[in-house]
Design a protein around this motif. Structure first.
Motif, PDB file in Angstrom:
ATOM      1  N   ILE A 123     -98.619 -15.332   3.580  1.00  0.00           N
ATOM      2  CA  ILE A 123     -97.854 -16.519   3.216  1.00  0.00           C
ATOM      3  C   ILE A 123     -96.369 -16.179   3.225  1.00  0.00           C
ATOM      4  O   ILE A 123     -95.909 -15.336   2.448  1.00  0.00           O
ATOM      5  N   GLY A 124     -95.622 -16.803   4.108  1.00  0.00           N
ATOM      6  CA  GLY A 124     -94.179 -16.588   4.175  1.00  0.00           C
ATOM      7  C   GLY A 124     -93.447 -17.540   3.246  1.00  0.00           C
ATOM      8  O   GLY A 124     -93.947 -18.615   2.921  1.00  0.00           O
ATOM      9  N   VAL A 125     -92.250 -17.147   2.831  1.00  0.00           N
ATOM     10  CA  VAL A 125     -91.486 -17.935   1.865  1.00  0.00           C
ATOM     11  C   VAL A 125     -90.240 -18.535   2.513  1.00  0.00           C
ATOM     12  O   VAL A 125     -89.485 -17.824   3.193  1.00  0.00           O
ATOM     13  N   VAL A 126     -90.030 -19.825   2.287  1.00  0.00           N
ATOM     14  CA  VAL A 126     -88.771 -20.480   2.643  1.00  0.00           C
ATOM     15  C   VAL A 126     -87.935 -20.562   1.378  1.00  0.00           C
ATOM     16  O   VAL A 126     -88.262 -21.297   0.446  1.00  0.00           O
ATOM     17  N   HIS A 127     -86.880 -19.758   1.334  1.00  0.00           N
ATOM     18  CA  HIS A 127     -85.948 -19.770   0.206  1.00  0.00           C
ATOM     19  C   HIS A 127     -84.868 -20.819   0.481  1.00  0.00           C
ATOM     20  O   HIS A 127     -84.038 -20.641   1.378  1.00  0.00           O
ATOM     21  N   LEU A 128     -84.885 -21.893  -0.269  1.00  0.00           N
ATOM     22  CA  LEU A 128     -83.918 -22.961  -0.036  1.00  0.00           C
ATOM     23  C   LEU A 128     -82.524 -22.562  -0.490  1.00  0.00           C
ATOM     24  O   LEU A 128     -82.350 -21.918  -1.529  1.00  0.00           O
ATOM     25  N   LEU A 129     -81.540 -22.974   0.287  1.00  0.00           N
ATOM     26  CA  LEU A 129     -80.155 -22.827  -0.144  1.00  0.00           C
ATOM     27  C   LEU A 129     -79.944 -23.657  -1.412  1.00  0.00           C
ATOM     28  O   LEU A 129     -80.762 -24.526  -1.736  1.00  0.00           O
ATOM     29  N   PRO A 130     -78.874 -23.409  -2.169  1.00  0.00           N
ATOM     30  CA  PRO A 130     -78.659 -24.124  -3.443  1.00  0.00           C
ATOM     31  C   PRO A 130     -78.784 -25.637  -3.298  1.00  0.00           C
ATOM     32  O   PRO A 130     -78.230 -26.236  -2.376  1.00  0.00           O
ATOM     33  N   LEU A 131     -79.517 -26.213  -4.234  1.00  0.00           N
ATOM     34  CA  LEU A 131     -79.793 -27.647  -4.234  1.00  0.00           C
ATOM     35  C   LEU A 131     -78.853 -28.388  -5.178  1.00  0.00           C
ATOM     36  O   LEU A 131     -78.179 -27.771  -6.008  1.00  0.00           O
ATOM     37  N   PRO A 132     -78.797 -29.706  -5.083  1.00  0.00           N
ATOM     38  CA  PRO A 132     -77.926 -30.490  -5.966  1.00  0.00           C
ATOM     39  C   PRO A 132     -78.151 -30.174  -7.439  1.00  0.00           C
ATOM     40  O   PRO A 132     -79.289 -30.023  -7.869  1.00  0.00           O
ATOM     41  N   THR A 133     -77.072 -30.045  -8.155  1.00  0.00           N
ATOM     42  CA  THR A 133     -76.954 -29.726  -9.600  1.00  0.00           C
ATOM     43  C   THR A 133     -77.017 -28.238  -9.887  1.00  0.00           C
ATOM     44  O   THR A 133     -76.775 -27.822 -11.022  1.00  0.00           O
ATOM     45  N   SER A 134     -77.365 -27.383  -8.901  1.00  0.00           N
ATOM     46  CA  SER A 134     -77.339 -25.945  -9.156  1.00  0.00           C
ATOM     47  C   SER A 134     -75.892 -25.465  -9.174  1.00  0.00           C
ATOM     48  O   SER A 134     -74.991 -26.126  -8.645  1.00  0.00           O
ATOM     49  N   SER A 135     -75.659 -24.300  -9.774  1.00  0.00           N
ATOM     50  CA  SER A 135     -74.283 -23.812  -9.940  1.00  0.00           C
ATOM     51  C   SER A 135     -73.607 -23.497  -8.616  1.00  0.00           C
ATOM     52  O   SER A 135     -72.378 -23.508  -8.529  1.00  0.00           O
ATOM     53  N   PHE A 183     -82.345 -19.985  -4.306  1.00  0.00           N
ATOM     54  CA  PHE A 183     -80.904 -19.770  -4.447  1.00  0.00           C
ATOM     55  C   PHE A 183     -80.254 -20.700  -5.472  1.00  0.00           C
ATOM     56  O   PHE A 183     -79.026 -20.788  -5.541  1.00  0.00           O
ATOM     57  N   ASP A 184     -81.083 -21.346  -6.298  1.00  0.00           N
ATOM     58  CA  ASP A 184     -80.551 -22.146  -7.397  1.00  0.00           C
ATOM     59  C   ASP A 184     -80.177 -21.291  -8.606  1.00  0.00           C
ATOM     60  O   ASP A 184     -79.671 -21.817  -9.596  1.00  0.00           O
ATOM     61  N   ALA A 185     -80.455 -19.992  -8.552  1.00  0.00           N
ATOM     62  CA  ALA A 185     -80.150 -19.108  -9.690  1.00  0.00           C
ATOM     63  C   ALA A 185     -78.675 -19.209 -10.080  1.00  0.00           C
ATOM     64  O   ALA A 185     -77.815 -19.320  -9.202  1.00  0.00           O
TER      65      ALA A 185
END
Length: 273
Positions: A14-26, A60-62
């Motif tokens: 199972i591969g992972v798609v790590h999304l770029l920062p989403l709305p409301t993230s820092s 990447f919402d961290a």
């Protein structure tokens, strides 16, 4: 649970798609189209490289919210998953970080997603976001209310976290399965990119019995053969990125090389018993 029902194989990669920062993230950049475009490229790279499934994460919402995310995150992830489902034919899962299993389940139910990943299903874990409490009862009740056939893949002793008080891996595995009713469990190392301890993975596999065990971090070309002796499948991210760096895009050549190595390892393990 039979993983073949989702992935058409009992040993999925199972591969992972790590999304770029989403709305409301820092670190939100203000351009959702760019987030969608990269997600589409990454899903395509994973599919062309031969993985058996994909899981989408707001990685990447961290720094993360520890429980309920903003509705804009749920809306964005739903939109992105809809785009990916029209782009690739692979089964898709979702993980809403840090531990918003309710939103993940809502997305999965509405978008006809096969599975979700839940970092803390049972117990209490100390994390960088404070104490995170598992809410298995609420989650399974919500799944019943939605009438959703969405499988719950739950971490045991999740990475980047420590159990509150003394708790053994054996107890955590049994409670996640027997009391949390996880459909599959995930065993990881202590952090992103760190593999699980082989002895702990072996113990978890023995205790899990008929419940599938997945490797949740740190799998690479050098260790995948030994790790798959004690696991049913693998969730992989860092190794598939350019130069193996977590912040880089997925490299389809690395995907293909890892998939081939993993599948050869499975064949070798089967041959040698």
């Amino acid at each position: 649970m039979d993983l073949t029902n989702i992935f058409q194989t009992p040993n999925p990669i199972i591969g992972v798609v790590h999304l770029l920062p989403l709305p409301t993230s820092s670190r939100w950049g203000g351009n959702l189209a760019a987030v969608i475009s990269r997600a589409e490229r990454e899903a395509t790279a994973l599919a062309s490289g031969g993985v058996d499934g994909i899981i989408v994460e707001n990685f990447f919402d961290a720094p993360f919210v520890k429980d309920r995310v903003d509705p804009a995150v749920v809306s964005s992830m739903s939109l992105i998953i809809d785009r990916l489902k029209n782009l690739v034919t692979l089964p898709i899962g979702v993980n809403v970080l840090r531990n918003d299993a309710h939103s993940a389940l809502a997305i999965a139910a509405c978008m006809d997603v096969a599975f979700i990943r839940v970092n803390v299903l049972t117990g209490i874990m100390a994390t960088d976001r404070g104490l995170i409490e598992g809410k298995a009862y609420e989650l399974l009740r919500y799944r019943r209310e939605l009438g959703a056939d969405v499988k719950i893949f739950a971490d045991v002793m999740v990475k980047h976290a420590y159990p509150l008080g003394e708790q053994s891996l054996a107890v955590a595995v049994r409670e996640t399965i027997d009391r949390g009713l996880a459909d599959a469990i995930i065993i990881s190392g202590v952090a992103t990119g760190e593999p699980p301890n082989e002895e702990e993975l072996k113990l978890a596999s023995t205790l899990a019995k008929e419940t599938p065990v997945l490797i949740g971090s740190g799998a690479n070309w050098n260790n995948i053969g030994s790790l798959l002796r004690y696991a049913d499948g693998v969730i992989v991210a860092s190794t598939l990125k350019r130069h193996g760096q977590i912040d880089r895009p997925i490299d389809p050549i690395r995907v293909n090389q890892f998939v081939e190595t993993a599948r050869q390892s499975l064949r070798d393990n089967e041959t040698h018993g």
